[in-house]
Write a protein that holds these residues in place. Structure first.
Motif, PDB file in Angstrom:
ATOM      1  N   HIS A   1     -13.118   4.312   4.410  1.00 52.29           N
ATOM      2  CA  HIS A   1     -12.112   3.551   3.679  1.00 52.29           C
ATOM      3  C   HIS A   1     -11.553   2.377   4.492  1.00 52.29           C
ATOM      4  O   HIS A   1     -11.283   1.298   3.938  1.00 52.29           O
TER       5      HIS A   1
ATOM      6  N   TYR B   1     -12.177   5.528  -3.434  1.00 56.44           N
ATOM      7  CA  TYR B   1     -10.948   6.258  -3.739  1.00 56.44           C
ATOM      8  C   TYR B   1     -11.162   7.272  -4.863  1.00 56.44           C
ATOM      9  O   TYR B   1     -10.469   8.290  -4.914  1.00 56.44           O
TER      10      TYR B   1
ATOM     11  N   TRP C   1     -13.956   8.877  -5.179  1.00 60.81           N
ATOM     12  CA  TRP C   1     -14.720   9.933  -4.504  1.00 60.81           C
ATOM     13  C   TRP C   1     -13.832  10.750  -3.557  1.00 60.81           C
ATOM     14  O   TRP C   1     -13.896  11.977  -3.526  1.00 60.81           O
ATOM     15  N   GLN C   2     -12.974  10.064  -2.797  1.00 61.74           N
ATOM     16  CA  GLN C   2     -12.118  10.733  -1.823  1.00 61.74           C
ATOM     17  C   GLN C   2     -10.787   9.981  -1.697  1.00 61.74           C
ATOM     18  O   GLN C   2     -10.676   9.044  -0.903  1.00 61.74           O
TER      19      GLN C   2
END
Length: 290
Positions: A181, A53, A55-56
């Motif tokens: 994710h 999260y 990171w992206q």
């Protein structure tokens, strides 16, 4: 093709996890060794998810009834599979015990096609078949010396692992989050549930086993770390590709197990190992092309 490096990472780490579990099983009961796989993996899985999260950032998941059902089923099946495999370690040597449990690739292919709407082409089925033959040879098994308890435990463990993988993939797909994710959320939820269930069981039924794990912190931590990293590899790969292909390529784990068996546990290899290793290579090529 990202599923390939994730699968190889998973196979390598799982081979070491099995080796550490074998050592731990000398002093700790089956349920305790099974718990060692999860007890320190939860914070590691949470840290991995937090890192994703950072990171992206993506949306938070919605846990519907179907997602929860798949997660619960996968968690229970993996507990059963691990317990059966630990029992195998106590009956036969390391390579045979873990090798028989790798029947999961063949079982996952059959169950996936029959009940989970997965499809395999001819090359994929060839790879699965070659992988099954390779595992049989590499495990050192033969129909004459393989006892019924060992055979049933091995197939039972393989079946439970196959169902675990299929339900994990379904949970990741239904959760509908971006890669990777979704797989990370499923991993965390499965490990958390497994840890809670096993700790509660041991608190009520067998506190001595919890004390035994506490007295072996280094080995318990090694099992958990290898298990968590391996599970990250498995869960991520299975969110990208069918379980049958992932698990067939993952049979390179048997090669890692044989090396560990030879150099760590000083167990002798047999002449059939060369043919088995050749079949593993052919199976891996077939499923990558499939």
């Amino acid at each position: 093709m990202l599923w390939i490096p994730f699968t190889l990472l998973a196979a390598f780490m799982q081979a070491w996890r099995n080796a550490f579990q074998k050592q731990l099983s000398l002093d700790v009961g089956v349920i305790g060794v099974t718990l060692a796989r999860f007890i320190w993996a939860s914070p590691l899985a949470a840290l991995y998810l937090w890192g994703l999260y950072q990171w992206q950032p993506v949306a938070m998941p919605k846990f519907t009834g179907s997602v929860i059902g798949f997660i619960v089923a996968a968690a229970l099946a993996q507990i059963l599979a691990t317990a059966l495999m630990v029992r195998l370690f106590k009956l036969k040597n390391y390579a045979i015990g873990a090798g028989l449990a790798k029947s999961e690739a063949v079982l996952a292919a059959i169950l996936g096609v029959l009940f989970f709407s997965e499809a395999l082409n001819l090359l994929g089925w060839l790879g699965v078949a070659l992988g099954g033959c390779a595992v049989f040879l590499l495990s050192g098994s033969s129909l004459r010396k393989l006892s019924m308890p060992v055979l049933l435990l091995g197939l039972g463990s393989g079946l439970a692992f196959a169902l675990t993988s299929l339900w994990v993939r379904q949970a990741s797909l239904v959760l509908d989050l971006p890669f990777p994710h979704g797989a990370a959320w499923v991993l965390l939820m499965v490990i958390l549930l497994q840890t809670i269930l096993l700790v509660l069981y041991l608190v009520v039924k067998d506190r001595i086993t919890l004390q035994a794990l506490w007295q072996r912190p280094k080995l318990t931590l090694l099992v958990s770390v290898c298990s968590c990293v391996g599970s990250i590899g498995w869960f991520t790969a299975m969110s990208l590709e069918s379980v049958a292909l992932v698990k067939t390529l993952g049979q390179v784990e048997v090669l890692f197990m044989l090396l560990i068996s030879t150099f760590i546990f000083k167990e002798k290899l047999k002449q059939t190992d060369h043919l088995g290793l050749a079949l593993i290579v052919l199976a891996a090529i077939a499923v990558m092309w499939a």
